[in-house]
Design an enzyme around this catalytic site. Sequence first.
Site, mmCIF file in Angstrom:
data_model
loop_
_atom_site.group_PDB
_atom_site.id
_atom_site.type_symbol
_atom_site.label_atom_id
_atom_site.label_comp_id
_atom_site.label_asym_id
_atom_site.label_seq_id
_atom_site.Cartn_x
_atom_site.Cartn_y
_atom_site.Cartn_z
ATOM 1 N N PRO A 66 20.938 6.188 -0.386
ATOM 2 C CA PRO A 66 20.275 6.973 -1.565
ATOM 3 C C PRO A 66 19.138 7.494 -1.196
ATOM 4 C CG PRO A 66 20.027 4.505 -1.160
ATOM 5 C CD PRO A 66 20.932 4.967 -0.053
ATOM 6 N N ASP B 11 17.729 5.830 -4.607
ATOM 7 C CA ASP B 11 16.586 4.861 -4.260
ATOM 8 C C ASP B 11 15.450 5.131 -4.905
ATOM 9 O OD1 ASP B 11 15.172 2.690 -3.211
ATOM 10 O OD2 ASP B 11 15.231 3.888 -1.023
ATOM 11 N N TRP C 59 13.499 -1.132 1.109
ATOM 12 C CA TRP C 59 14.427 -1.071 2.381
ATOM 13 C C TRP C 59 15.658 -2.098 1.984
ATOM 14 C CZ3 TRP C 59 15.287 3.157 4.278
ATOM 15 C CH2 TRP C 59 14.172 4.160 4.364
ATOM 16 N N GLN D 86 16.155 6.435 9.827
ATOM 17 C CA GLN D 86 16.673 5.542 9.101
ATOM 18 C C GLN D 86 17.201 4.422 9.768
ATOM 19 O OE1 GLN D 86 16.789 5.293 5.778
ATOM 20 N NE2 GLN D 86 15.909 7.356 5.624
ATOM 21 N N TRP E 166 17.282 2.377 6.886
ATOM 22 C CA TRP E 166 18.526 1.851 6.166
ATOM 23 C C TRP E 166 19.573 1.238 7.047
ATOM 24 C CZ3 TRP E 166 23.306 4.750 4.455
ATOM 25 C CH2 TRP E 166 23.727 4.091 3.395
ATOM 26 N N LYS F 32 6.561 19.988 12.737
ATOM 27 C CA LYS F 32 6.903 19.261 11.749
ATOM 28 C C LYS F 32 6.701 19.487 10.423
ATOM 29 C CE LYS F 32 6.660 14.285 10.395
ATOM 30 N NZ LYS F 32 5.810 13.042 10.809
ATOM 31 N N LYS G 42 3.837 17.942 4.157
ATOM 32 C CA LYS G 42 3.399 18.641 2.565
ATOM 33 C C LYS G 42 1.754 18.854 3.085
ATOM 34 C CE LYS G 42 5.552 16.152 -1.019
ATOM 35 N NZ LYS G 42 5.389 15.141 -1.937
#
Length: 1065
Positions: free
Chosen positions: A46, A85, A529, A564, A568, A601, A604
């Site tokens: 998700p 999520d 998580w 992840q 996850w 990378k 923002k």
Amino acid sequence: MNLLSKRYEPLALEEEILDFWKKQKIYDKTLEFRSKGPRWNFLEGPPTTNGFMHVGHARGRAMKDAQLRYMTMRGYNVWRRGGWDMQGLPVELEVEKNEGIAEKGLIESDVGMDVFVQKCKELVDFYLERWVNDSIRLGLWLDYPSAYQTRKDDYIEHVWHFLKLANENGLLGRGYRVNPICPRCVTALSGHEVSQGYMVKTDPSIYVKFKLVGKENEYLVIWTTTPFTLISNEMVSVHPKYKYVKVKVDGESWWLVEDLVVEVMHKAKKESYEIVESLPGKKMLGWKYEHPFKEEVPFHQVHNEKYMHAVVTGTHVTVEDGTGLVHTAPGFGPDDFNVGREFDVPVLAPVNNTGKFTSEVPMFEGRLVFDTNPEVPRLLEKKGLLVHEETLDHEYPHCWRCDTPLIYLADKSQWFLRMTGVRERLVDENTKVEWTPEWAGTGRFGDWVANADDWCISRSRVWGSPLPVWVCDDCKEEIVIGSRKELKEHAIKFPDEFEMHRPWVDEVVLLCEKCGGEMHREQFVTDCWLDSGIAHTASVDYLKDPSLFNQLFPFDFITEAVDQSRGWFYSLLYTSVVMHDKAPFKACVSQEHVLDAEGGKMSKSRGNVVWAEDALADIGADPFRVFVLTRSASWSRMNYDKKEIDLTRKKLDVLWNVVLFTETYMDLDNFKFDEKRMMKTLPKANLEDKWLLSRLQTVIKEYHEQMGKYLWHQAGRVLLEFISEDLSRVYLPLVKKRVWLDSEDPKKVMAYDVIYYTLQTFLRALNPFTPFLCEKLHKDFLVRFAEDLPESINLTDMPMSVDKLIDQEMEKTFEVLQELRSASSHARNKKGVKLRHPVAKVVLIAEDEETSKRAESLRDLLLDDLNTRDFEVQRTDVMAEFTRLSIKPNYKALGPRYKDMMKQLVLKLQEVDAVKLRRDLERGKAEVVVAGKKLKLVDGDVEFEESLPDHLSFAESKIGKLYVDVTRTKELEAEGLVRDVTRRVQVMRKELDLKVEQSIDLVLYFSDEEAVELAEMFKVHLTNETRAQTMELVGPKKQPTWKKYSYVKEWEIDDLTLKVGMSPL
RNA sequence: GGGCCCGUGGCUUAGACUGGUUAUAGCGCCGCUCUGAUAAGGCGGAUAUCGCGCGUUCAAAUCGCGUCGGGCCCA
């Protein structure tokens, strides 16, 4: 009539297809179509509905979609429920920002937790809608209406169910955890968050001496960059194996590690000192010292356990910097904490979660720890314990959201899931997963699972799944609740309005079964998580009805980005092994990140993030998908560069143009595809037909092999190469003549059949990569020229390779063709003979017998293709006899010897027999006679060059030498001229935008009478090629009446002027 | 502080596990060329000490060690 636009325009095309899918409910139809197929189950990782989808997310989602479409077309009934999520700290932080709430205290007072939670819901719902829109735009087909949402009560109930189970298995515990906390956000941060926020911080760096108990003027010298933690110092760690020394300095004795003596003494400006004793660290174990702040901090007066204020040993000690004696404060560092536990020392952590000292430290109570950093050295100085003070710039973790420096702080109330007892099962289950690439699972993830610490799951926040633990006010009895039903059964107070979020869940009061007292909830939420980790079970409503779960578990496939692994992938595996004793996924593909064009990378703060919405609106979903799927392997990082995507797009342009070309002619001839007809006539087909079908099958075979290994980049590259290399570059030029034929020639129909069959097969295979383009070409091209095709390409089966069509010998033969083509071009190029001008003869000196046979079999095709009158294959170099050997004098060697005779010598060398001279040189008795003198020549005096006579050109290739005979004859001249003329007429036809079959009146004026003669030789041919009804050929003697012609243009062909006039009829 | 991945013409890259002719291809650049599907294609040319250093070997882009740089994960 052409239904397809002149150019491939992805944006307009994709809009049309999105509309088509929606109106015709194509996705639902595919579900129905495959409902009887064997199951293949995908578990959606998700996305966090916080922030928008960027191109990195979109790459992962393109991979998911490619795999899902592929499996669907393979006939599987694919399970693909969406998921989101939706809880966690980032959501809270954004709401705080939006609502202008600076500190957590305000959440509860000013805004009210219920309003705050409402704002969180609104925010995640806003993002969710955007994510769905972007996903649909990308072409990702998931079940969106039934998507699971981690914020829903039904979902959270699974988290509770799991925690209760974990508790029953003895895996849920509470106790001290040393966590990095942000004093501003008032929260613990995960390791993932910590690593995002390393920045350079300037800190004090101080060397301090601790007085040893029972010794006169004898001290331990320690070093720290966080002076405030000295207040909570409890031990000094040394490495058991390192050598420590006692140094006499200014009448005192200082202990430190041998390796650092010089450096420390230099810093402390002690020029004369003497090492008087040395021993290994382990001998120092248990030495007691006086705590520098014993008077100020009551804790240090009360406690005097065996290793309290004592030297202990630990292998975490290094000699990189400091003194080799490490100040140890178990309340303020994970290593320190472990040492404290090992030596059974109680933890002193007199700082609250806003980073301020508590009443346990009266002198600093209420002050932020970092603010006391400058004062601590002053106090030590007064006590005479400061050895040296300086400042140090070092990388220090800061809060990734607010840039506040973090504090590592022990907190005894945290809840965690133990690794002890399940670690072996996790490691074992992981080995059963098929990882792509393999090392991502066996190495990276496997190592991590094998070494993972206990998992701290409690968070002092609001927007998350509430921790289902209630504690008795009186007897401290704890209960872990596993469901809403169970909660109600135990409740003595239950709010009218209830949902499984704070603040409502906090209002529930339970009855303590042990003492009859009131139980209140532990005011934590869980790590998000844990929410996504339970997706294997919660996403299919296991608690309501486990039958669906039983069909789907374990899932066949998941894929997410590398980060992840610790998120996850881990939380899925842990929860699944605890609940079901099994890994929840059979295969996992690890993805790498997308970086910016320079390889930096995307973030923002740097402002270099490329949002998926913008990228898709800019270049279209199909070009984007092709780029991200084929650019690099899924597990390799990829630089996102617009310029590179434009190049990828060109490959789709080629496909479009191929289809456009065929569409034009199939339409003219009212073609309908008939596979049976094609198969029946195939034995009589041309070489290139058989070859293309063979190549197609080989490509399809390779494609499936790669798809089977989840190597989408390889599968995609194979397909794209086929389109440009084989179909567009080799096959189409070869069949162009055939489709030009006017009559109903079976050869022409064959070509159509072959192209149609190839495109149909190819487009189906390509559909997982470019679903919009393939759907469009299916709808407006494939359906048009065949009977009984379904309305969508997604309702067709994935083609499998037809082995009987594979002819490896034929494919090798065409490799020979390619070689001959480029060698011939090369040879022509050397002599400046254009391909338009025919040559007399091409001779191949074949490398081996097989090549020879293959080249021979291509003979007919080659005459045309290489534009030669004759083609010969030889096994021995018969052309060598034409090779001329010429002599090149080496001036550097001859000059000094023969000086003023050089001019004559050089002239003479041009006359002598080169072959003989070379032979003589080899024998060592070469000489030439110049002006009556015999001049001796030795090896190195001359060089030999092989050259060909003017009418021959030569090129080397992988399959042998190629000679081209470029002798000009009148006939050949004429043919070349005619092609020159034809081409220019064709250009003019195109400029007038004439239909292919449109006839014209034509006049050709040449500035040279000889050219008229040559043109006359091929008048019939010229008439046909240009579709001229009438044609006049005139020279300088006669000027045509140009007014008669609607379009007149003058051309230069080398020295010749050509004036063309034409009128469409 | 530890672990993992990566570093190849101006740019993007193949090859590395399993060492072996002249290091793959595309873009861009220069010259030539082809074309009634093609904003495409073909031929030739210029551009690479395969990040750097050391080692193993007859032989290293490839294997080992170290180092620098980029990215990721963990502490």
